[in-house]
Motif scaffolding. Structure first.
Motif, PDB file in Angstrom:
ATOM      1  N   ALA A 422      21.830   8.695  -4.549  1.00  0.00           N
ATOM      2  CA  ALA A 422      20.938   7.973  -5.462  1.00  0.00           C
ATOM      3  C   ALA A 422      21.218   6.478  -5.485  1.00  0.00           C
ATOM      4  O   ALA A 422      20.397   5.695  -5.962  1.00  0.00           O
ATOM      5  CB  ALA A 422      21.065   8.550  -6.866  1.00  0.00           C
ATOM      6  N   SER A 423      22.390   6.049  -4.990  1.00  0.00           N
ATOM      7  CA  SER A 423      22.736   4.631  -5.034  1.00  0.00           C
ATOM      8  C   SER A 423      22.086   3.845  -3.898  1.00  0.00           C
ATOM      9  O   SER A 423      22.219   2.631  -3.847  1.00  0.00           O
ATOM     10  CB  SER A 423      24.255   4.467  -4.964  1.00  0.00           C
ATOM     11  N   MET A 424      21.391   4.525  -2.987  1.00  0.00           N
ATOM     12  CA  MET A 424      20.740   3.847  -1.873  1.00  0.00           C
ATOM     13  C   MET A 424      19.235   3.887  -2.053  1.00  0.00           C
ATOM     14  O   MET A 424      18.658   4.916  -2.412  1.00  0.00           O
ATOM     15  CB  MET A 424      21.117   4.515  -0.547  1.00  0.00           C
ATOM     16  N   THR A 425      18.583   2.758  -1.808  1.00  0.00           N
ATOM     17  CA  THR A 425      17.131   2.682  -1.894  1.00  0.00           C
ATOM     18  C   THR A 425      16.580   2.139  -0.590  1.00  0.00           C
ATOM     19  O   THR A 425      17.107   1.181  -0.037  1.00  0.00           O
ATOM     20  CB  THR A 425      16.694   1.758  -3.050  1.00  0.00           C
ATOM     21  N   ALA A 426      15.515   2.782  -0.117  1.00  0.00           N
ATOM     22  CA  ALA A 426      14.867   2.353   1.124  1.00  0.00           C
ATOM     23  C   ALA A 426      13.530   1.704   0.792  1.00  0.00           C
ATOM     24  O   ALA A 426      12.819   2.140  -0.123  1.00  0.00           O
ATOM     25  CB  ALA A 426      14.657   3.543   2.062  1.00  0.00           C
ATOM     26  N   PHE A 427      13.190   0.656   1.522  1.00  0.00           N
ATOM     27  CA  PHE A 427      11.898  -0.014   1.376  1.00  0.00           C
ATOM     28  C   PHE A 427      11.275  -0.182   2.759  1.00  0.00           C
ATOM     29  O   PHE A 427      11.941  -0.619   3.699  1.00  0.00           O
ATOM     30  CB  PHE A 427      12.058  -1.396   0.737  1.00  0.00           C
ATOM     31  N   VAL A 428      10.003   0.197   2.861  1.00  0.00           N
ATOM     32  CA  VAL A 428       9.251   0.030   4.101  1.00  0.00           C
ATOM     33  C   VAL A 428       8.140  -0.978   3.863  1.00  0.00           C
ATOM     34  O   VAL A 428       7.421  -0.890   2.858  1.00  0.00           O
ATOM     35  CB  VAL A 428       8.651   1.374   4.593  1.00  0.00           C
ATOM     36  N   LYS A 429       7.994  -1.948   4.743  1.00  0.00           N
ATOM     37  CA  LYS A 429       6.987  -3.002   4.587  1.00  0.00           C
ATOM     38  C   LYS A 429       5.637  -2.507   5.098  1.00  0.00           C
ATOM     39  O   LYS A 429       5.544  -1.989   6.200  1.00  0.00           O
ATOM     40  CB  LYS A 429       7.421  -4.254   5.348  1.00  0.00           C
ATOM     41  N   MET A 430       4.600  -2.696   4.268  1.00  0.00           N
ATOM     42  CA  MET A 430       3.254  -2.267   4.620  1.00  0.00           C
ATOM     43  C   MET A 430       2.260  -3.384   4.352  1.00  0.00           C
ATOM     44  O   MET A 430       2.436  -4.154   3.406  1.00  0.00           O
ATOM     45  CB  MET A 430       2.855  -1.036   3.788  1.00  0.00           C
ATOM     46  N   PRO A 431       1.210  -3.496   5.154  1.00  0.00           N
ATOM     47  CA  PRO A 431       0.157  -4.474   4.871  1.00  0.00           C
ATOM     48  C   PRO A 431      -0.446  -4.236   3.506  1.00  0.00           C
ATOM     49  O   PRO A 431      -0.560  -3.093   3.045  1.00  0.00           O
ATOM     50  CB  PRO A 431      -0.860  -4.231   5.982  1.00  0.00           C
ATOM     51  N   SER A 432      -0.842  -5.295   2.836  1.00  0.00           N
ATOM     52  CA  SER A 432      -1.324  -5.198   1.457  1.00  0.00           C
ATOM     53  C   SER A 432      -2.528  -4.288   1.316  1.00  0.00           C
ATOM     54  O   SER A 432      -2.744  -3.685   0.279  1.00  0.00           O
ATOM     55  CB  SER A 432      -1.689  -6.594   0.926  1.00  0.00           C
ATOM     56  N   GLY A 433      -3.303  -4.140   2.365  1.00  0.00           N
ATOM     57  CA  GLY A 433      -4.509  -3.315   2.283  1.00  0.00           C
ATOM     58  C   GLY A 433      -4.261  -1.844   2.425  1.00  0.00           C
ATOM     59  O   GLY A 433      -5.186  -1.044   2.370  1.00  0.00           O
ATOM     60  N   ILE A 434      -2.971  -1.412   2.608  1.00  0.00           N
ATOM     61  CA  ILE A 434      -2.686   0.007   2.800  1.00  0.00           C
ATOM     62  C   ILE A 434      -1.689   0.489   1.758  1.00  0.00           C
ATOM     63  O   ILE A 434      -0.807   1.256   2.019  1.00  0.00           O
ATOM     64  CB  ILE A 434      -2.143   0.275   4.212  1.00  0.00           C
ATOM     65  N   VAL A 435      -1.828   0.010   0.529  1.00  0.00           N
ATOM     66  CA  VAL A 435      -0.925   0.425  -0.545  1.00  0.00           C
ATOM     67  C   VAL A 435      -1.218   1.864  -0.920  1.00  0.00           C
ATOM     68  O   VAL A 435      -2.362   2.245  -1.150  1.00  0.00           O
ATOM     69  CB  VAL A 435      -1.091  -0.489  -1.775  1.00  0.00           C
TER      70      VAL A 435
END
Length: 565
Positions: A422-435
């Motif tokens: 739980a102490s690790m968080t992942a973030f993936v970058k996406m174009p604003s139009g595909i939220v």
């Protein structure tokens, strides 16, 4: 009178008393000139006991050459010739020759040397016979019954009782139980003194290996992996034969009949796990198989079963793979999603040409997900700063954040899996139009859908702030217009000559004859790119060097931002 299983065990012990000589009784030899074919009368050569055979076996709609153990309900393949491309036509023939060993003959194709015996010609040694031994080892002999070649020295995905996996050897898994082409996993000894299992085509370095065992012992040096005919899988000293550490043994047998014969094999299976099996025979009849040991215990996602840009999770005790948000499968695998490769579901953007890349992207949060491989940048910063840094970094496509450390990754993302950390968080970058699934609060992650959230209020405040900033910026630009207009006139002094093909006007009359016009044009084009107003449009120093050396094309430069006649 001794029973048949006891006699078979005695024969196996005698076989491995000396691996460089043939059996004492040479009556079960294959003579020079012998042939086998997939559909003819003779399709294989069997061992004396009848438990092993070498020859052609069905492989999809064609055939392959290999060695199999005669088990029920179907045979168990323990060795495959040329696993990278094993398929052969029904009109193939194998012939044993004294000059070239085993020759594979196929219609309208040149003969193929099944076994690499080119050294025979240099040493002027000839093959005299061959034999399929009761150990599962197929061998070629010279006239003195010295072993010239053996299948034990060239394993595919399995080692058998009495076989060693020494330095330079490796096992490659099969695609499936029915397709014995080379699969996705490799087991070999690495230069860092470890016996390691990893994905094929990876470096098999520590960050790539999902299972490893130290093979170096002080005072002994490097050890080899050995499977004894009694079923002990151990690390053994090559010279003395001493066993230093055993991974598994036949002590784990749950049903060990006194009248049964056991054949042991250790196989790198299609799912990447390395397992030890015991096959039990009553007489010449297979009566069952037991799994005595496996390398990977616990979470099945420890093995990198998922491919590029996808992650592994367990659903109903079954391994599943799913693409990250913003990615789609490259090809459908049907119900079996293992080895799933994914790609972005949007075309590649030209991030480098955008003045503020943060406007183009949102960071999608994934709970309980992480991946492997090496980050290209590791920095100690706050989480929000980490996300913002990735959004404005054109190379960054995802980050892992843990305990104040931001790890930035390029694509593809490798070895993804679910995690309870739980102490690790992942973030993936996406174009604003595909939220996906926008919400102001984080939602728990389901087994099949990653948790996704985007803070709309924060994004709105940022957009308004940037808009006001741009208005102020344009006002400043208008004030500075008069100051820079003269510089752009000069810039336009050069672009007009280039566009009109009149570069001669840039050169004094008395110097024109000594000018290399192609080089001058190249220098002018590059110069026009280097003085662009937007820094993002200017080439990097690396590109400048490549362009000057003629190793990279120079595109047509745009006209000046402020064109004045």
């Amino acid at each position: 009178m001794a029973s048949t299983p006891a006699l078979l065990l005695l024969v196996l012990l005698m076989l491995f008393a000396n691996e460089t000589t043939a059996e004492t009784n040479h009556t079960h030899l294959i003579p020079i000139g012998s042939t086998i074919s997939p559909t003819g009368k003779n399709t294989s050569w069997s061992s004396r006991s009848g438990l092993f055979a070498f020859g052609f076996y069905p492989h999809g709609n064609s055939y392959a050459v290999g060695i199999w153990l005669l088990t029920q309900p179907k045979h168990t393949i323990v060795w495959t010739y040329h696993p990278y491309s094993p398929s052969m036509s029904s009109n193939s023939t194998l012939r044993l020759t004294k000059e070239d060993g085993l020759l594979l003959l196929q219609e309208n194709e040149d003969p193929e040397f099944l076994i690499p015996l080119y050294f025979l010609h240099q040493a002027k040694v000839e093959v005299a016979s061959a034999s399929m031994l009761d150990s599962g080892n197929f061998v070629l002999y010279d006239k003195n019954f010295s072993m010239l070649w053996s299948s034990f020295g060239d394993p595919s995905d399995t080692i058998l009782g009495g076989q060693n996996l020494t330095g330079g050897m490796g096992l490659v898994s099969s695609v499936s139980q029915s397709d014995h082409s080379s699969g996705h996993f490799l087991l070999s000894r690495q230069l860092d003194e470890h016996l390691a299992a990893c994905r094929v085509n990876s470096t098999c370095e520590p960050e790539d290996a999902y299972w490893a065992k130290n093979t170096y012992f002080e005072g002994y040096g490097y050890l080899q992996l050995s499977l004894s005919i009694e079923g002990s899988l151990c690390l053994k000293d090559y010279s003395s034969g001493s066993e230093l550490e055993c991974l598994a043994s036949s002590k784990n047998l749950t049903d060990k009949s006194k009248n049964a014969t056991f054949i042991y094999r250790a196989t790198l299976d299609e799912d990447g796990d390395f397992r030890l099996y015991a096959h039990q025979f009553e007489g010449n009849t297979s009566s069952g198989v037991q799994t005595l040991w496996k390398a990977v215990e616990g979470d099945k996602c420890q093995v990198p079963l998922c491919g590029l840009n996808s992650y592994c999770f367990i659903k109903s005790d079954k391994v599943m793979c799913q693409c990250y948000p913003g990615f789609i499968p490259i090809k459908s695998g049907g119900n079996d999603t293992r080895f799933l490769d994914c790609e972005q579901n949007h075309s590649k953007d030209n991030c480098e040409s955008i003045e503020d890349p943060t406007m183009m992207y949102n960071m999608t949060s994934l709970k309980d997900i992480y991946w492997g491989g090496s980050p290209y940048l590791v920095v100690p910063i706050e989480m929000e700063t980490c996300k913002k840094s990735c959004r404005k970094d054109c190379d960054c496509r995802a980050v892992l954040y843990k305990s104040g450390i931001c790890e930035k990754y390029k694509l593809p993302l490798l070895y993804g899996r679910s995690s309870k950390d739980a102490s690790m968080t992942a973030f993936v970058k996406m174009p604003s139009g595909i939220v996906l699934s926008p919400t102001s609060n984080q939602t728990a992650l389901s087994p099949t859908k990653p948790c996704v959230f985007v803070d709309d209020k924060r994004s709105l405040i940022m957009i308004l702030s940037l808009t006001l900033g741009w208005i102020s910026f344009f006002g400043l630009v208008f004030v500075l217009y008069i100051f820079i207009i003269y510089r752009h006139q000069v810039h336009s002094w050069v672009y007009k000559c280039y566009a009109a093909g009149q570069l001669n006007k840039l050169v004094a009359d008395d110097e024109g004859e000594d000018v290399d016009w192609k080089i001058l044009e190249r220098m002018v084009k590059l110069g026009l790119w280097c003085v662009q107003d937007k820094p993002s449009l200017r080439p990097t120093m690396k590109d400048v060097i490549l362009m000057l050396e003629g190793l990279k094309d120079i595109p047509v430069p745009p006209s000046p931002a402020f064109f004045v006649e």
